[in-house]
Design an enzyme around this catalytic site. Structure first.
Site, PDB file in Angstrom:
ATOM      1  N   HIS A 141       5.599  25.827  -4.934  1.00 37.22           N
ATOM      2  CA  HIS A 141       5.408  24.483  -4.374  1.00 37.22           C
ATOM      3  C   HIS A 141       4.231  23.844  -5.121  1.00 37.22           C
ATOM      4  O   HIS A 141       3.321  24.559  -5.566  1.00 37.22           O
ATOM      5  CB  HIS A 141       5.069  24.672  -2.885  1.00 37.22           C
ATOM      6  CG  HIS A 141       4.993  23.426  -2.064  1.00 37.22           C
ATOM      7  ND1 HIS A 141       3.910  22.584  -2.073  1.00 37.22           N
ATOM      8  CD2 HIS A 141       5.874  22.904  -1.173  1.00 37.22           C
ATOM      9  CE1 HIS A 141       4.123  21.595  -1.217  1.00 37.22           C
ATOM     10  NE2 HIS A 141       5.307  21.760  -0.664  1.00 37.22           N
ATOM     11  N   LYS A 244       5.243  24.642  10.385  1.00 40.51           N
ATOM     12  CA  LYS A 244       6.539  25.200   9.984  1.00 40.51           C
ATOM     13  C   LYS A 244       6.917  26.394  10.854  1.00 40.51           C
ATOM     14  O   LYS A 244       7.885  27.085  10.582  1.00 40.51           O
ATOM     15  CB  LYS A 244       6.502  25.584   8.512  1.00 40.51           C
ATOM     16  CG  LYS A 244       6.417  24.357   7.602  1.00 40.51           C
ATOM     17  CD  LYS A 244       6.311  24.702   6.151  1.00 40.51           C
ATOM     18  CE  LYS A 244       6.298  23.411   5.328  1.00 40.51           C
ATOM     19  NZ  LYS A 244       6.060  23.656   3.903  1.00 40.51           N
ATOM     20  N   CYS A 382       9.009  19.144  -3.570  1.00 42.18           N
ATOM     21  CA  CYS A 382       7.662  19.454  -4.080  1.00 42.18           C
ATOM     22  C   CYS A 382       7.673  20.632  -5.048  1.00 42.18           C
ATOM     23  O   CYS A 382       6.708  21.408  -5.114  1.00 42.18           O
ATOM     24  CB  CYS A 382       6.668  19.736  -2.948  1.00 42.18           C
ATOM     25  SG  CYS A 382       6.395  18.357  -1.850  1.00 42.18           S
TER      26      CYS A 382
END
Ligand code: PLP
Length: 424
Positions: A141, A244, A382
């Site tokens: 990421h 998350k 991302c």
């Protein structure tokens, strides 16, 4: 204090003594799921970007502000004590959740990005020198690329990248070739947000340590799905975000081994991180407070515990098994969609399905699914360097959580078939 997690029974009598998760009951805990979007009942498949929050987390936020709001650690009054106890209870929950040796090894952050930047700015600045090498993987990421690039630029160090194969697995033999006596740090994602690949981090940590490097794990996609034991893993740092894993945004942690944390310089200067301040010189507080300058995100961190406990109540093994079922069901159903190509076919994956549809831009697929009430993510996730390596601009990504169902996957597959028909 609100403790209603334990009041809910989330299992139904299943097979052979091990009750299966009762998904309908789980769904009842998530108010946001029960709404219509564009005239259809919502299907939320963007869990790798952020999960929805169960009632115990929402209640904890309300409870915090209605029964104990105060600034923590310094107060002498009752509310300050309550708030401090609730805040520190989350630290202990997370210690248990990842099996860290001590709760002082848990530093609260705003999230994974903040955590990785913390490590780069403290351990990194103190230990990386000109000519040193840092290794990351092609799956990273942006938040596990850019802080290291910035550090390398500042120090004159080199960033090396472990390549992946056609399935989206890192190439371990290439990783071993990258290791030299200049390798000081390896930072690698546990599970890829773009493809779902679960990396063999045990091997990376072992090989990294043999080369004398410190190993950082980006656990943003792993913490809600994989059972963690940082002592067994023996990683030096482990980082994740609360949002998350069913907890509020603006929460996260850095786990670091005590010896490393104690030797590291502080991150930000300010209140709470000090022992004594004079205009000439400041001495720093002990860990973890040395890294927690200023008033933290108290309410959300207090509620973070209830996200962790929600996962523990269901059981990580059960969650993983259920999500595995959703993943294989999705693979089967989506492979019936004409022109659909899966991107990322590693053997070990978290419940993330990335794909492209021939002749239809991923962005258009996302828009058309939204019109059918189905929320997916489209684009580069991302991970622009990964997308470039795969020769694509982006994908459509459906990522599943414990409250998703096979019926919802049917709707996704039907929706995609409709889109393909319309576009041809
Ligand atoms: C989401 C994510 C991040 C960044 O997390 P934030 O919560 O946005 O700071 C980093 N790495 C991976 C693998 C992610 O999925």
């Amino acid at each position: 204090m609100n403790n209603n997690t334990s009041e809910h029974t989330i299992t139904s009598s299943g097979t052979a003594g091990s009750p299966a998760l009762d998904i309908d009951k789980i769904r009842e805990l998530f108010p946001v799921l029960h709404q219509e979007v564009n005239g259809q009942s919502l299907v939320y498949f963007d869990n790798a970007a952020t999960t929805q929050k169960p009632k115990p987390v929402l209640d904890a936020l309300h409870d915090y502000y209605t029964s104990m709001n105060a600034n923590i650690h310094r107060g002498v009054h009752t509310l300050a004590d309550r708030a401090t106890a609730a805040f520190e209870a989350t630290r202990e929950s997370i210690r248990r959740f990842i099996n860290a040796a001590e709760k002082e090894e848990i530093i609260f952050t705003k999230g994974t990005t903040d955590g990785l930047n913390l490590i780069a700015a403290t351990w990194g600045r103190a230990n990386i020198q000109q000519g040193d090498e840092i290794i990351i993987s092609a799956l990273e990421h942006h938040s596990n690329i850019v802080p290291w690039q910035m550090l390398c630029q500042e120090k004159g160090a080199t960033l090396k990248v472990i390549p992946i194969d056609g399935n989206g697995d890192i190439r371990l033999e290439e990783f071993e070739k990258l290791l030299t006596n200049k390798t000081k740090l390896i930072s690698i994602v546990h599970a890829s947000n773009a493809l779902g690949t679960i990396n063999p981090i045990e091997a990376v940590i072992k090989k990294g340590h043999e080369a004398g490097a410190v190993v950082v794990i980006d656990g943003a996609q792993a913490s809600a799905h994989i059972t963690l034991d940082v002592q067994a893993l023996d990683c030096d740092f482990y980082v994740f975000s609360g949002h998350k894993m069913y907890a509020p945004t603006g929460t996260g942690i850095v786990y670091g081994k005590r010896s490393l944390l104690e030797a590291m310089p502080p991150y930000q200067g300010g209140g709470e991180m000090i022992k004594e301040v004079t205009f000439e010189k400041t001495t720093y507080n002990v860990i973890p407070y040395k890294f927690e300058a200023g008033t933290p995100n108290i309410a959300d961190i207090v509620a973070f515990r209830h996200g962790v406990e929600f996962i523990e109540m269901l059981g990580r093994k059960k969650i993983a098994e259920y999500e595995e079922q959703l993943l294989s069901y999705a693979k089967e159903k989506l492979s019936e969609v004409p022109g659909l190509r899966f991107i990322g076919t590693a053997k070990r994956k978290v419940s993330v399905v990335s794909f492209a549809i021939e002749g239809v831009h991923h962005f258009d697929v996302g828009m058309m699914l939204d019109a059918k009430g189905i929320a997916v993510r489209t684009g580069h996730h991302c991970t622009q360097p990964l997308m470039r390596m795969l020769g694509i601009e982006g994908t459509v990504r459906a990522s599943f959580s414990v409250y998703n169902t096979t019926a919802e996957i049917d709707r996704l597959a039907e929706g995609l078939k409709g889109i393909v028909k319309m576009m041809r």
